[in-house]
Design a protein around this motif. Structure first.
Motif, short mmCIF file in Angstrom:
data_model
loop_
_atom_site.label_atom_id
_atom_site.label_comp_id
_atom_site.label_asym_id
_atom_site.label_seq_id
_atom_site.Cartn_x
_atom_site.Cartn_y
_atom_site.Cartn_z
N ASP A 184 0.84 -1.20 0.00
CA ASP A 184 0.00 0.00 0.00
C ASP A 184 0.87 1.25 0.00
O ASP A 184 0.61 2.22 -0.73
N LEU A 185 1.94 1.23 0.81
CA LEU A 185 2.87 2.36 0.83
C LEU A 185 3.48 2.59 -0.55
O LEU A 185 3.58 3.72 -1.03
N GLU A 186 3.89 1.51 -1.20
CA GLU A 186 4.47 1.62 -2.54
C GLU A 186 3.49 2.28 -3.50
O GLU A 186 3.86 3.16 -4.28
N GLN A 187 2.23 1.88 -3.44
CA GLN A 187 1.23 2.46 -4.33
C GLN A 187 1.04 3.96 -4.07
O GLN A 187 0.97 4.75 -5.01
N VAL A 188 0.94 4.36 -2.81
CA VAL A 188 0.75 5.77 -2.47
C VAL A 188 1.98 6.58 -2.88
O VAL A 188 1.85 7.68 -3.45
N ILE A 189 3.17 6.05 -2.64
CA ILE A 189 4.41 6.73 -3.02
C ILE A 189 4.44 6.95 -4.53
O ILE A 189 4.78 8.03 -5.01
N GLU A 190 4.05 5.93 -5.27
CA GLU A 190 4.03 6.03 -6.73
C GLU A 190 2.96 7.01 -7.20
O GLU A 190 3.22 7.90 -8.02
N GLN A 191 1.73 6.90 -6.69
CA GLN A 191 0.62 7.75 -7.13
C GLN A 191 0.88 9.22 -6.85
O GLN A 191 0.54 10.08 -7.66
N ARG A 192 1.47 9.52 -5.70
CA ARG A 192 1.69 10.92 -5.32
C ARG A 192 3.00 11.49 -5.85
O ARG A 192 3.30 12.65 -5.62
N GLY A 193 3.79 10.67 -6.55
CA GLY A 193 5.05 11.16 -7.09
C GLY A 193 6.08 11.48 -6.02
O GLY A 193 6.93 12.36 -6.21
N SER A 247 2.54 16.06 -15.70
CA SER A 247 2.45 14.81 -14.95
C SER A 247 1.96 15.04 -13.53
O SER A 247 1.08 14.33 -13.05
N VAL A 248 2.51 16.04 -12.85
CA VAL A 248 2.11 16.33 -11.47
C VAL A 248 0.67 16.81 -11.43
O VAL A 248 -0.11 16.41 -10.57
N THR A 249 0.30 17.65 -12.39
CA THR A 249 -1.08 18.15 -12.46
C THR A 249 -2.06 17.01 -12.66
O THR A 249 -3.10 16.94 -12.00
N GLU A 250 -1.73 16.07 -13.55
CA GLU A 250 -2.60 14.92 -13.79
C GLU A 250 -2.67 14.02 -12.57
O GLU A 250 -3.74 13.54 -12.21
N ALA A 251 -1.54 13.79 -11.91
CA ALA A 251 -1.53 12.96 -10.70
C ALA A 251 -2.40 13.59 -9.62
O ALA A 251 -3.18 12.91 -8.95
N GLN A 252 -2.31 14.90 -9.48
CA GLN A 252 -3.12 15.61 -8.49
C GLN A 252 -4.60 15.49 -8.84
O GLN A 252 -5.43 15.17 -7.98
N ARG A 253 -4.94 15.72 -10.08
CA ARG A 253 -6.33 15.67 -10.53
C ARG A 253 -6.93 14.28 -10.38
O ARG A 253 -8.08 14.12 -9.99
N SER A 254 -6.13 13.24 -10.65
CA SER A 254 -6.65 11.88 -10.62
C SER A 254 -6.88 11.35 -9.21
O SER A 254 -7.53 10.33 -9.03
#
Length: 174
Positions: free
Chosen positions: A23-32, A132-139
């Motif tokens: 779960d940590l890996e996923q959050v780290i990846e999703q939030r950049g 990329s950061v904008t899309e990650a934030q929006r998603s």
């Protein structure tokens, strides 16, 4: 108790909500998060074990059978250390090393055409990073307040760099 940026980041994510390593890996990846701190995939479990050994996290088995995972929770001490560490990092006035400054300090060694090409290349990468950061934030909306602030601060820095680059590459046309 002083924490490294990677330790505080992992501890903070567990304070946010109990988590297991995947779960940590996923959050780290999703939030950049890897864009601003050094947390490798393989170091997540090492950091969790280190924080647990220091009494900042506790773990319990979740799920049964072959798919059981250790879910980590912040201890009371862990929450306090995370709070103190976060405040210390926010107030810290040290600058983060920027390799671009080393290159700029040695500008006398670089031909003007090569410098312009390097700036254009950097601008392209910065613009891609902003997208990329904008899309990650929006998603990921809605985001927890801490993640929202990280995205906001990161985008502000990227926009400032983009503005500086545009003024040099395009003569301020934008």
């Amino acid at each position: 108790m002083e924490l490294t940026p990677a330790e505080l980041t992992v501890l903070g994510l567990v304070v946010e909500q109990p988590r297991h390593g995947y779960d940590l890996e996923q959050v780290i990846e999703q939030r950049g998060i890897r864009q601003w701190t050094e947390i490798g995939f393989s170091s997540i479990y090492y950091l969790l074990a280190k924080l647990e050994k220091r009494g900042l996290l506790s773990a319990e088995e979740a799920g049964g059978g072959a798919k059981s995972r250790r879910v980590f929770r912040a201890t009371r001490q862990g929450r306090q250390v995370a709070t103190d560490g976060a405040l210390a990092f926010i107030a810290d006035g040290r600058t983060v090393p920027q390799p671009v400054l080393v290159g700029l300090a040695n500008l006398a060694l670089v031909a003007e055409r090569d410098y312009d090409q390097a700036l254009s290349s950097r601008l392209t990468r910065v613009e891609a990073r902003i997208a990329s950061v904008t899309e990650a934030q929006r998603s990921q909306t809605p985001l927890p307040p801490a993640a929202r602030e990280v995205f906001s601060y990161s985008l502000s820095l990227l926009e400032a760099e983009r503005s500086w680059l545009v003024a040099r590459v395009r003569g301020g046309d934008e």
